[in-house]
Design a protein around this motif. Structure first.
Motif: not given
Length: 69
Positions: A33-39, A42-48, A50-56
């Motif tokens: 679960l930790r690994l999936r969470y980190i992945q 990372r995907d959120a950061h790439k897609t959204l 920096k700012e939106d990823a930080m909020d998420l």
């Protein structure tokens, strides 16, 4: 000398009882679960971005705390 008649002794096995296996299974699942969470983060950061990823990520921290407590 033949080794075909040799027997294996598992009395030294560290996870020979069910409670140890249950804990091991839980630890493995939590690691997955930790690994999936980190992945996912990372995907959120790439897609959204920096700012939106930080909020998420901030929002997900509360969810993660509930899952691991």
């Amino acid at each position: 000398m033949s080794h075909h008649n040799a027997t294996l002794n598992f009395s030294h096995a560290p996870f020979k009882n069910k409670s140890s296996l249950s804990k091991l299974d839980r630890d493995i699942e939590m690691g997955e679960l930790r690994l999936r969470y980190i992945q996912l983060m990372r995907d959120a950061h790439k897609t959204l971005g920096k700012e939106d990823a930080m909020d998420l990520i901030k929002e997900s921290e509360g969810i993660w705390e509930k899952l691991t407590s």
